[in-house]
Design an enzyme around this catalytic site. Structure first.
Site, PDB file in Angstrom:
ATOM      1  N   CYS A  41      46.343  35.256  39.708  1.00  0.00           N
ATOM      2  CA  CYS A  41      47.414  36.257  39.625  1.00  0.00           C
ATOM      3  C   CYS A  41      47.232  37.291  40.728  1.00  0.00           C
ATOM      4  CB  CYS A  41      47.390  36.916  38.252  1.00  0.00           C
ATOM      5  SG  CYS A  41      48.490  38.334  38.081  1.00  0.00           S
ATOM      6  N   CYS A  84      47.215  40.891  39.429  1.00  0.00           N
ATOM      7  CA  CYS A  84      45.946  41.223  38.764  1.00  0.00           C
ATOM      8  C   CYS A  84      44.891  41.589  39.800  1.00  0.00           C
ATOM      9  CB  CYS A  84      45.462  40.052  37.925  1.00  0.00           C
ATOM     10  SG  CYS A  84      46.629  39.472  36.669  1.00  0.00           S
TER      11      CYS A  84
END
Length: 275
Positions: A124, A127
């Site tokens: 991600c 993230c």
């Protein structure tokens, strides 16, 4: 007794003395041997390396070494793994969660401390970009506990907890249980800071920490991710009997609770949206 050359070439034996010279291509051995040298007059291949040598006799030549003499070549490789991005700059109050039971226990044992569960995935991008700021906020809020959950490692649990977008955060405290949940990125980090300011002040809860919701515990138990003997102290009187019967006596597929969980896709796979 052994001497190591530059190439990792070892000479060993039981002679009284083994003298080595660090200059390239020379070695001296002297038990009663005055001079035995390897120099660059002859060549021979040894394990793919060119080994140059010659023997020079002296007036003091008197070898009394035993017949057993060995030559060894050794090599050692040391490989150190670089830290992955989610392992970098972690603070003491940031804990990586590796199992469902560990998450359940960590929430129940947190007392009145604020607990922030950070759901992330190694792939991600949002993230990864947000990780350094979360580490800074963890450092500036040492009384809070940050639990990091790898979505890829604990995907069935994330399905049961309805985590469908990343990065995703849940805030818990004591007997109040879950306070809020939301997704945010670098662009919306203010949402995280506001929640931290609102719930970060120390409080005193009446009763033990609540942790996950009963429906979440039920979903995790129904899929075999945690023990079916999980305590359900916070169920209402009506729900308590129903949930305890389900946990202790097995699951009735006609139960409205189970039907509701299946309708919401608790046990089915689903895609996750990454920021």
């Amino acid at each position: 007794m052994a001497c190591c050359l530059k190439t990792g070439f070892y000479v060993s034996g039981s002679s009284d003395t083994l003298l080595g010279c660090r200059a390239k291509g020379s070695l001296g051995v002297s038990p009663s041997v005055e001079a035995l040298q390897l120099s660059n007059s002859r060549s021979k291949d040894f394990m793919g390396k060119q080994l140059d040598y010659s023997v020079q006799n002296s007036t003091y030549w008197d070898v009394k070494a035993p017949t057993t003499f060995s030559v060894k070549a050794q090599a050692s490789i040391s490989v150190s793994r670089a830290l992955r991005w989610w392992e970098k700059t972690l603070k003491p109050n940031m804990i990586e969660i590796h199992s469902v039971q560990e998450l359940v226990d960590s929430l129940l044992n947190a007392g009145d401390r604020l607990v922030i569960v950070d759901f992330y995935s190694p792939g991600c991008g949002g993230c990864k970009a947000l990780h350094p700021k979360i580490c800074q906020l963890a450092e500036s809020n040492p009384n809070a506990i940050f639990l990091k959950v790898n979505y890829e490692e604990l995907k069935p649990m994330c399905y049961s907890l309805h985590i469908h977008v990343l990065p995703f955060f849940r805030f818990y405290r004591g007997a109040e249980g879950r306070l809020c949940s939301f997704s945010c990125t670098n662009a919306t980090i203010k949402k995280f800071k506001d929640a931290l300011a609102k719930y970060g002040t120390e409080g005193c809860s009446l009763g033990p920490a609540r942790g996950l919701e009963e429906s979440e515990l039920l979903a995790l138990a129904s899929s075999g991710q945690i023990s079916r003997n999980v305590p359900l102290e916070y169920a209402t009187e009506k729900k308590d009997k129903q949930l305890q019967d389900v946990v202790l006596n097995g699951f009735d597929l006609s139960s409205p609770v189970v039907k509701d969980e299946k309708k919401r896709g608790v046990n089915g796979g689903s895609a996750v949206v990454m920021a």
